[in-house]
Motif scaffolding. Structure first.
Motif, PDB file in Angstrom:
ATOM      1  N   THR A 193      -5.289  11.795  -7.404  1.00  0.00           N
ATOM      2  CA  THR A 193      -6.345  11.429  -8.354  1.00  0.00           C
ATOM      3  C   THR A 193      -7.621  12.205  -8.035  1.00  0.00           C
ATOM      4  O   THR A 193      -8.268  12.764  -8.923  1.00  0.00           O
ATOM      5  CB  THR A 193      -6.606   9.902  -8.302  1.00  0.00           C
ATOM      6  OG1 THR A 193      -5.409   9.221  -8.692  1.00  0.00           O
ATOM      7  CG2 THR A 193      -7.744   9.493  -9.215  1.00  0.00           C
ATOM      8  N   ASP A 194      -7.956  12.241  -6.740  1.00  0.00           N
ATOM      9  CA  ASP A 194      -9.163  12.948  -6.306  1.00  0.00           C
ATOM     10  C   ASP A 194      -9.085  14.436  -6.665  1.00  0.00           C
ATOM     11  O   ASP A 194     -10.032  15.015  -7.193  1.00  0.00           O
ATOM     12  CB  ASP A 194      -9.326  12.767  -4.788  1.00  0.00           C
ATOM     13  CG  ASP A 194     -10.743  13.093  -4.333  1.00  0.00           C
ATOM     14  OD1 ASP A 194     -11.685  12.812  -5.106  1.00  0.00           O
ATOM     15  OD2 ASP A 194     -10.903  13.647  -3.230  1.00  0.00           O
ATOM     16  N   GLU A 217      -1.748   6.310  -0.916  1.00  0.00           N
ATOM     17  CA  GLU A 217      -2.474   7.481  -0.409  1.00  0.00           C
ATOM     18  C   GLU A 217      -2.167   8.703  -1.271  1.00  0.00           C
ATOM     19  O   GLU A 217      -3.047   9.507  -1.586  1.00  0.00           O
ATOM     20  CB  GLU A 217      -2.090   7.740   1.062  1.00  0.00           C
ATOM     21  CG  GLU A 217      -2.956   8.791   1.751  1.00  0.00           C
ATOM     22  CD  GLU A 217      -4.454   8.643   1.467  1.00  0.00           C
ATOM     23  OE1 GLU A 217      -5.063   9.627   1.010  1.00  0.00           O
ATOM     24  OE2 GLU A 217      -5.016   7.539   1.666  1.00  0.00           O
ATOM     25  N   ASP A 271       0.818  -1.215   0.000  1.00  0.00           N
ATOM     26  CA  ASP A 271       0.000   0.000   0.000  1.00  0.00           C
ATOM     27  C   ASP A 271       0.852   1.266   0.000  1.00  0.00           C
ATOM     28  O   ASP A 271       0.327   2.369   0.077  1.00  0.00           O
ATOM     29  CB  ASP A 271      -0.939   0.020   1.211  1.00  0.00           C
ATOM     30  CG  ASP A 271      -2.203  -0.791   0.924  1.00  0.00           C
ATOM     31  OD1 ASP A 271      -2.445  -1.079  -0.257  1.00  0.00           O
ATOM     32  OD2 ASP A 271      -2.915  -1.154   1.877  1.00  0.00           O
ATOM     33  N   ILE A 328      -9.172   2.824  -7.149  1.00  0.00           N
ATOM     34  CA  ILE A 328      -7.805   2.519  -6.691  1.00  0.00           C
ATOM     35  C   ILE A 328      -7.852   1.536  -5.532  1.00  0.00           C
ATOM     36  O   ILE A 328      -7.061   0.597  -5.462  1.00  0.00           O
ATOM     37  CB  ILE A 328      -7.064   3.822  -6.301  1.00  0.00           C
ATOM     38  CG1 ILE A 328      -6.867   4.690  -7.549  1.00  0.00           C
ATOM     39  CG2 ILE A 328      -5.726   3.534  -5.635  1.00  0.00           C
ATOM     40  CD1 ILE A 328      -6.475   6.118  -7.288  1.00  0.00           C
ATOM     41  N   ASP A 329      -8.816   1.736  -4.611  1.00  0.00           N
ATOM     42  CA  ASP A 329      -8.947   0.828  -3.465  1.00  0.00           C
ATOM     43  C   ASP A 329      -9.374  -0.565  -3.907  1.00  0.00           C
ATOM     44  O   ASP A 329      -9.078  -1.557  -3.232  1.00  0.00           O
ATOM     45  CB  ASP A 329      -9.991   1.374  -2.473  1.00  0.00           C
ATOM     46  CG  ASP A 329      -9.574   2.736  -1.927  1.00  0.00           C
ATOM     47  OD1 ASP A 329      -8.369   2.912  -1.706  1.00  0.00           O
ATOM     48  OD2 ASP A 329     -10.452   3.614  -1.749  1.00  0.00           O
ATOM     49  N   ARG A 339      -4.228   8.231  -4.336  1.00  0.00           N
ATOM     50  CA  ARG A 339      -5.641   8.551  -4.074  1.00  0.00           C
ATOM     51  C   ARG A 339      -5.875  10.065  -4.035  1.00  0.00           C
ATOM     52  O   ARG A 339      -6.762  10.588  -4.698  1.00  0.00           O
ATOM     53  CB  ARG A 339      -6.077   7.957  -2.727  1.00  0.00           C
ATOM     54  CG  ARG A 339      -6.390   6.484  -2.759  1.00  0.00           C
ATOM     55  CD  ARG A 339      -7.000   6.038  -1.436  1.00  0.00           C
ATOM     56  NE  ARG A 339      -6.731   4.626  -1.199  1.00  0.00           N
ATOM     57  CZ  ARG A 339      -5.721   4.155  -0.454  1.00  0.00           C
ATOM     58  NH1 ARG A 339      -4.887   4.982   0.143  1.00  0.00           N
ATOM     59  NH2 ARG A 339      -5.544   2.860  -0.309  1.00  0.00           N
ATOM     60  N   SER A 340      -5.068  10.774  -3.242  1.00  0.00           N
ATOM     61  CA  SER A 340      -5.319  12.207  -3.043  1.00  0.00           C
ATOM     62  C   SER A 340      -5.076  12.996  -4.330  1.00  0.00           C
ATOM     63  O   SER A 340      -5.835  13.902  -4.669  1.00  0.00           O
ATOM     64  CB  SER A 340      -4.469  12.754  -1.891  1.00  0.00           C
ATOM     65  OG  SER A 340      -3.099  12.575  -2.168  1.00  0.00           O
ATOM     66  N   VAL A 368     -12.107   7.623  -7.250  1.00  0.00           N
ATOM     67  CA  VAL A 368     -10.952   7.271  -6.421  1.00  0.00           C
ATOM     68  C   VAL A 368     -11.104   5.880  -5.798  1.00  0.00           C
ATOM     69  O   VAL A 368     -10.123   5.207  -5.485  1.00  0.00           O
ATOM     70  CB  VAL A 368     -10.714   8.389  -5.366  1.00  0.00           C
ATOM     71  CG1 VAL A 368     -11.629   8.265  -4.175  1.00  0.00           C
ATOM     72  CG2 VAL A 368      -9.270   8.453  -4.958  1.00  0.00           C
ATOM     73  N   LYS A 369     -12.374   5.420  -5.655  1.00  0.00           N
ATOM     74  CA  LYS A 369     -12.616   4.058  -5.113  1.00  0.00           C
ATOM     75  C   LYS A 369     -12.011   2.982  -6.009  1.00  0.00           C
ATOM     76  O   LYS A 369     -11.700   1.879  -5.556  1.00  0.00           O
ATOM     77  CB  LYS A 369     -14.129   3.809  -4.975  1.00  0.00           C
ATOM     78  CG  LYS A 369     -14.815   4.621  -3.883  1.00  0.00           C
ATOM     79  CD  LYS A 369     -16.195   4.020  -3.579  1.00  0.00           C
ATOM     80  CE  LYS A 369     -17.177   5.046  -3.057  1.00  0.00           C
ATOM     81  NZ  LYS A 369     -17.946   5.731  -4.094  1.00  0.00           N
TER      82      LYS A 369
END
Length: 430
Positions: free
Chosen positions: A256-257, A250, A246, A300-301, A253-254, A297-298
């Motif tokens: 991308t968002d 983060e 992981d 990516i998770d 994610r940030s 962004v989900k």
């Protein structure tokens, strides 16, 4: 034989096209002045996406293959451009050594045969020197069209590189050095090496290129009195990502968002009803590998272990630790029912031709540089440099191609800025 386009021929793309066509003298003068200050890359290909409301480059290749897709009508343009490039660099050149990728794929070798022909017609004795340890003697390989290429083993002297009984003044690389810079290419002090080693992926970063392109598009937008976003894909970058764990996700994610939020704002400003997306790809060279489309962004998770493994491996098996997050640009162009994107080819500062990359199994928001893609030549009935004044936007194929050529040259100019900024031998003037 011009491919039939079912591009959206109304809306902002036509306003953009109109603005570019009306400004042709201003644009050409601007490019002329830029090329007085900056050296264009030796050769370049640019993938362009036409969303109907936006036209932007999404990838700029400084070691382009695919020259075999140019139509016979385009070859004279390429020959003239090659002459101009060589005259500028080494006017007394007689011999040119072309150093290819280490692949024996006949499709790629056909590209080499076309390049060899272009340089030969430009007045040079051209031979192919292979980096492969398997090539220990001149090796002839038959191509599907009945022609042949001959790969020969490279020979390195103290300061020069050549072949047996062949000492070239100029060496042209057709390998992007994804696996690293071979020692045999380093410390050449008496020969011209084109493109330079720092144009290869061990040094080059897409984020550096698109930062330079952002600067170019702002200056171009100011020149034409238009929003540079219409020709510029927004981007963010993450420097330390490990897809096998992981670590760094983060940051992904940030960023991308933040980028999706920025694009949504632009879509709202222009009344665009499409769903924004971003494309995450390795910051240093992909060859169509390690690329994913993210709409939320989900996504990516929810990456599966298989998708993580795919994203973590780039060209030549390199581990991907740096990524660029780029605004996705839809392609509304179709050939028959297949999604298409134009690829513009340039040598020195000239547009010499191009083709459409098409993929029947991919969507308009997906990467088309993938297995299953095929190619349809852009048939330039007139040179891409010659727009037709007075013809309304969208109605004229040469006009549309002129616009692609402008975008291609803007990306090429950005590449020249980028190469100047990353040149290890440039003096620090700050």
């Amino acid at each position: 034989m011009v491919p039939h386009l079912v591009t959206a021929l109304t809306g902002p793309i036509n306003e953009l096209e109109q603005r570019i066509l009306e400004s042709t003298p201003v644009i050409e003068r601007w490019f002329r002045l830029e090329w007085m200050e900056h050296t264009p890359p030796f050769y370049t290909s640019v993938d362009v996406r036409n969303a109907g409301f936006k036209l932007a480059p999404v990838d700029t290749n400084l070691f382009p293959g695919g020259w075999n897709h140019l139509t016979p009508e385009m070859i004279p343009l390429a020959v003239q451009a090659a002459m101009a490039a060589i005259e500028k660099i080494c006017p007394e050149a007689k011999s040119l050594l072309l150093v290819p990728e280490n692949v024996r794929d006949t499709f790629y070798l056909s590209n080499l045969a076309t390049l060899q022909k272009i340089f030969y017609m430009a007045g040079l004795n051209v031979r192919l020197g292979s980096l492969s340890n398997e090539i220990t003697a001149p090796t002839k390989i038959d191509l599907p069209d009945g022609s042949q290429v001959t790969l020969e083993p490279l020979q390195r002297g103290k300061r020069r590189l050549g072949l047996k009984n062949f000492d070239p003044c100029t060496i042209v690389l057709n390998t992007d050095l994804s696996a690293g810079v071979p020692g045999i290419l380093e410390d050449l002090h008496e020969q011209y090496l084109l493109p330079p080693l720092h144009a290869g992926w061990p040094t080059r970063r897409k984020s550096t290129h698109f930062k330079a392109y952002e600067e170019v598009s702002k200056r171009f937008g100011k020149l034409l009195g238009m929003d540079p976003w219409l020709i510029n894909p927004l981007f963010n970058q993450c420097g330390e990502v490990d897809f096998s764990s992981d670590a760094g996700l983060e940051c992904l994610r940030s960023n991308t968002d933040a980028l999706l939020t920025k694009v949504r704002r632009k879509y709202k400003e222009y009344g665009i009803n499409e769903k924004p997306f971003v494309v995450v790809k390795a910051d240093n060279g992909t060859g169509g590998m390690g690329i994913m489309t993210v709409r939320d962004v989900k996504d990516i998770d929810n990456l599966t272990p298989k998708a993580r493994a795919r994203m973590g491996t780039g060209q030549a098996g390199q581990t991907v630790t740096e990524v660029i997050i780029q605004e996705g640009v839809l392609t509304h162009e179709r050939i028959n029912s297949a999604v298409a994107e134009p690829v513009v080819y340039m040598m020195d500062r000239y547009v010499v031709g191009g083709f459409y990359r098409i993929h029947a199994e991919r969507g308009e928001d997906e990467n088309l540089n993938a297995p299953g893609s095929s190619f349809v030549p852009l048939a330039f009935e007139q040179s891409a440099q010659l727009p037709q004044p007075g013809v309304k936007p969208g109605a004229s194929v040469p006009n549309r191609f002129y616009m692609y050529g402008v975008i291609g040259r803007l990306a090429m100019l950005a590449a020249s800025y980028e190469l100047e900024a990353t040149d290890p031998e440039a003096e620090n003037l700050d």
